[in-house]
Design an enzyme around this catalytic site. Structure first.
Site, mmCIF file in Angstrom:
data_model
loop_
_atom_site.group_PDB
_atom_site.id
_atom_site.type_symbol
_atom_site.label_atom_id
_atom_site.label_comp_id
_atom_site.label_asym_id
_atom_site.label_seq_id
_atom_site.Cartn_x
_atom_site.Cartn_y
_atom_site.Cartn_z
ATOM 1 N N ASN A 10 -8.510 -10.151 7.803
ATOM 2 C CA ASN A 10 -7.385 -9.799 8.670
ATOM 3 C C ASN A 10 -7.740 -10.309 10.058
ATOM 4 O OD1 ASN A 10 -5.414 -8.649 10.230
ATOM 5 N ND2 ASN A 10 -6.110 -6.526 9.960
ATOM 6 N N LYS A 12 -5.943 -10.453 12.675
ATOM 7 C CA LYS A 12 -5.266 -9.752 13.796
ATOM 8 C C LYS A 12 -4.716 -10.789 14.786
ATOM 9 C CE LYS A 12 -8.162 -5.866 12.819
ATOM 10 N NZ LYS A 12 -8.726 -4.603 13.255
ATOM 11 N N HIS A 95 -0.590 -1.467 8.738
ATOM 12 C CA HIS A 95 -1.918 -1.379 9.367
ATOM 13 C C HIS A 95 -1.870 -0.318 10.466
ATOM 14 C CE1 HIS A 95 -5.493 -2.422 11.635
ATOM 15 N NE2 HIS A 95 -5.916 -3.055 10.556
ATOM 16 N N GLU A 97 -2.990 -0.310 13.351
ATOM 17 C CA GLU A 97 -2.642 -0.831 14.680
ATOM 18 C C GLU A 97 -1.135 -0.961 14.827
ATOM 19 O OE1 GLU A 97 -5.264 -4.201 14.466
ATOM 20 O OE2 GLU A 97 -6.977 -2.824 14.607
ATOM 21 N N GLU A 167 -8.412 2.336 5.292
ATOM 22 C CA GLU A 167 -9.083 1.965 6.532
ATOM 23 C C GLU A 167 -9.121 3.158 7.485
ATOM 24 O OE1 GLU A 167 -8.822 -2.600 7.140
ATOM 25 O OE2 GLU A 167 -7.081 -1.664 8.049
ATOM 26 N N GLY A 173 -13.049 -1.803 13.871
ATOM 27 C CA GLY A 173 -13.459 -2.503 15.079
ATOM 28 C C GLY A 173 -14.494 -1.748 15.901
ATOM 29 N N SER A 213 -15.045 -2.172 9.839
ATOM 30 C CA SER A 213 -16.411 -2.610 10.151
ATOM 31 C C SER A 213 -17.193 -3.082 8.923
ATOM 32 C CB SER A 213 -17.181 -1.508 10.894
ATOM 33 O OG SER A 213 -16.534 -1.209 12.115
HETATM 34 P P1 PGA Z 1 -12.707 -4.507 11.347
HETATM 35 O O1 PGA Z 1 -11.133 -4.419 11.060
HETATM 36 O O2 PGA Z 1 -13.340 -5.113 10.134
HETATM 37 O O3 PGA Z 1 -12.827 -5.390 12.566
HETATM 38 O O4 PGA Z 1 -13.188 -3.119 11.610
HETATM 39 C C1 PGA Z 1 -10.644 -4.081 9.796
HETATM 40 C C2 PGA Z 1 -9.132 -4.023 9.820
HETATM 41 O O5 PGA Z 1 -8.562 -3.462 10.769
HETATM 42 O O6 PGA Z 1 -8.465 -4.517 8.889
#
Ligand code: PGA
Length: 251
Positions: A10, A12, A95, A97, A167, A173, A213
């Site tokens: 992903n 982003k 997601h 976000e 998630e 992140g 992560s």
């Molecule tokens: P990350 O993001 O691996 O940077 O923690 C995962 C995601 O939000 O899909």
């Protein structure tokens, strides 16, 4: 039941079209020849370059968002037909976000899921609790509600082909990965919820990914858990480390 593992990146809001050609050009030979499904979910503006760059391989391209209407006066939005024509096969929906910054609700997410399915796009449906919810001990209850909401009016045949990504928001992140036991507990809970709604066949077949992560240091342990069928990888999907995650068995 053996479920094929999936490792999905992903990106982003990272990578320009030119950077996309460069990064995928580098990663392409590194991720080929694995026995997992490899998907890169990229920003809309990068889709055309991404599809061209991976042409002739078994790497699939996904989008990160889509609107649930066919066409019309929705400035700034992208329709499922546009994605399909561009060569997209997967779509991240819901997601955290997007739920947080763009106020997407379970109802909107359900509309997007149904619209994606109608167009043969495979939804990667995201769910996950906040740190506060985890500390209150309401994680499973909250995620069950998100899953039930996302799958409203989705038939068993359709649900079977969907992907779910668990998630935890506190792990995204942050470098603070859920332990494999924590991730397994929730993924098992998600599968139990799907079993309640759809029965054994769908529950045994649907793939549930873990995200938050994921890196080369924790992938193998996470993906060895019974109910974790791969990962949705953010930060580490922008680096050669992604190839190590794809080949997690060799780590
Ligand atoms: P990350 O993001 O691996 O940077 O923690 C995962 C995601 O939000 O899909």
């Amino acid at each position: 039941m053996v479920r094929k593992k999936m490792i999905a990146g992903n990106w982003k809001m990272n990578m320009s079209p030119k950077e996309t050609v460069k990064l995928l050009g580098e990663l392409k030979p590194m991720v080929s020849g694995s026995d997992v499904d490899v998907v890169f979910c990229v920003p809309a503006i990068d889709i055309v370059s991404a599809v061209e760059t991976v042409a002739g391989t078994d790497i699939q391209i996904g989008a990160e968002n889509m609107f649930y209407e066919e066409k019309g006066a929705y400035t700034g939005e992208i329709s499922p037909n546009m994605l399909v024509e561009a060569g997209v096969s997967y779509i991240i929906i819901g997601h955290s976000e997007r739920r947080q910054y763009f106020k997407e609700t379970d109802e909107m997410i359900n509309k997007k899921v149904r619209k994606a399915i109608e167009h043969d796009l495979t939804p990667i449906i995201c769910c996950g609790e906040t740190l506060e919810q985890r500390e209150q001990g309401i994680t499973l209850e909250f995620i069950k509600k998100q899953i039930i909401g996302a799958f409203m009016h989705v038939s068993p045949e359709q649900a079977m082909h969907c992907i779910i990504a668990y998630e935890p928001i506190w792990a995204i992140g942050t470098g603070r990965v859920a332990s494999s036991a924590q991730a397994q507990e929730v993924c098992q809970g998600i599968r139990a919820t799907i079993r309640n709604i759809y029965g054994n066949q769908v529950a045994d077949q649907i793939r549930i990914l873990y995200g938050g992560s994921v890196n080369a240091g924790n992938a193998k342990e996470l993906f060895s858990e019974e109910d974790i069928d791969g990962g949705l990888v953010g930060g580490a999907s922008l680096k050669p480390e992604f190839a190590q995650i794809v080949h997690y068995k060799d780590l």
